[in-house]
Write a protein that holds these residues in place. Structure first.
Motif: not given
Length: 328
Positions: A95-104, A121-126, A128-132, A135-140
């Motif tokens: 959760e913490l890792t995902l949040a840091l990468y999303e905000e970055a 974004a590529e790091e998150i896509h590869s 992240a555990k679920t589609l949901l 979503i944040k990085v898709y918005e970005v």
């Protein structure tokens, strides 16, 4: 006057004292002072628990700096936060890792560093555990396309995500599609006054909330590059809210639907009531991220239509009198 060899430890100790003597409700208010001291001594922290704790504080500082549009500082806080994590953090501190990468990723976009944003974004896509969780990085990514005037790419990205969320739109929308959408939307409203929707339940379905966020991102792009798609996107927002409950994003959909009703359908009163619904929900949900746009649409467009109609309509009695005098 402190020896250089002792400075990092001293700063870190100051940071610890500040942190330990700051109440939880005052932590965000004083986060910069605390983190700026602790970050000087990051190399002194070896235990993963304490490194993750400092990473979380840097996440808080990065988010606060982003809100203040201090993007350069936000980049530094979020980068340091990621560097504090272990290589296995995606597995053990997800959760913490995902949040840091999303905000970055978002701050990189806001800083117009699109190359860095794409890498994050590529790091998150590869990872992240679920589609949901993506979503944040898709918005970005949609917002980044829009910032670069790549509206078609933004729309296609949004439509692809919506399809994964089981929401599909015709490839080339036509009048019949819009008419069908309107019939469905009015059927969902039924005999209710739009203002009655203020009291329906709050949306809790995460996939529907995600869909609303993506729809909200795509609408400005459709306005620019695919106007025939825009009514369908807006009606989908309204129908999701009416069926599954209101959310902090719902006001923007209601406001755009109000604009369509006033400007195209010419149902002025229903449109005006949807506009008032949007404003009341802004206050209920404290929807700061969509506040300016929603208020602008309702006041500059919806209210304008209604006031313009009032000013130009001739009262029935006057029209009758004029008719008698002119013989019309």
């Amino acid at each position: 006057m402190i020896l250089e060899s002792n400075r990092k430890a001293t700063h870190f100790k100051i940071g610890e004292l500040l942190l330990n003597n700051t109440n939880e409700d005052k932590l965000e208010e004083n986060i910069f002072e605390i983190v700026n001291q602790l970050n000087i001594g990051t190399e002194l922290i070896t235990e993963p628990f304490y490194r993750n704790k400092l990473a979380k504080l840097n996440l808080m500082a990065g988010c606060k700096a982003k809100i203040a549009t201090a993007y350069s500082a936000a980049v530094d806080y979020l980068k340091l936060g990621r560097n504090l994590l272990e290589n296995s953090s995606w597995e053990y501190c997800y959760e913490l890792t995902l949040a840091l990468y999303e905000e970055a990723a978002e701050v990189a976009y806001l800083s117009t560093n699109f190359e860095e944003m794409n890498q994050l974004a590529e790091e998150i896509h590869s990872r992240a555990k679920t589609l949901l969780d993506r979503i944040k990085v898709y918005e970005v990514e949609i917002q980044a396309y829009m910032a670069q005037n790549q509206f078609i790419e933004a729309i296609q990205t949004g439509l692809n995500v919506l399809e994964l969320l089981d929401i599909c739109f015709p490839e080339t929308p036509n009048y019949s599609d819009i008419q069908t959408g309107m019939e469905r939307t009015f059927a969902n409203l039924g005999q209710r006054n739009p203002l009655e929707l203020k009291d329906i339940s709050v949306m809790s379905d995460r996939s529907k909330l995600a869909a609303l966020r993506i729809l909200n991102c795509v609408c400005p792009c459709a306005y620019q590059a695919a106007p025939q798609l825009l009514p369908l996107l807006v009606m989908e927002q309204v129908n999701l809210s009416m069926k599954y409950g209101n959310s902090a994003i719902s006001p923007t959909g209601y406001a755009m639907w109000a604009l369509i009703l006033c400007g195209i359908v010419e149902d002025i009163e229903t449109g005006y009531n949807f506009g008032q619904l949007a404003l009341s929900l802004l206050e209920r949900f404290d929807s700061k991220e969509i506040q300016a746009g929603t208020i602008f649409v309702v006041n500059a467009d919806v209210r304008h239509y209604r006031e313009h109609i009032k000013e130009t309509l001739i009262p029935l009695e006057s029209a009758y009198s004029i008719g008698l005098e002119t013989g019309d």
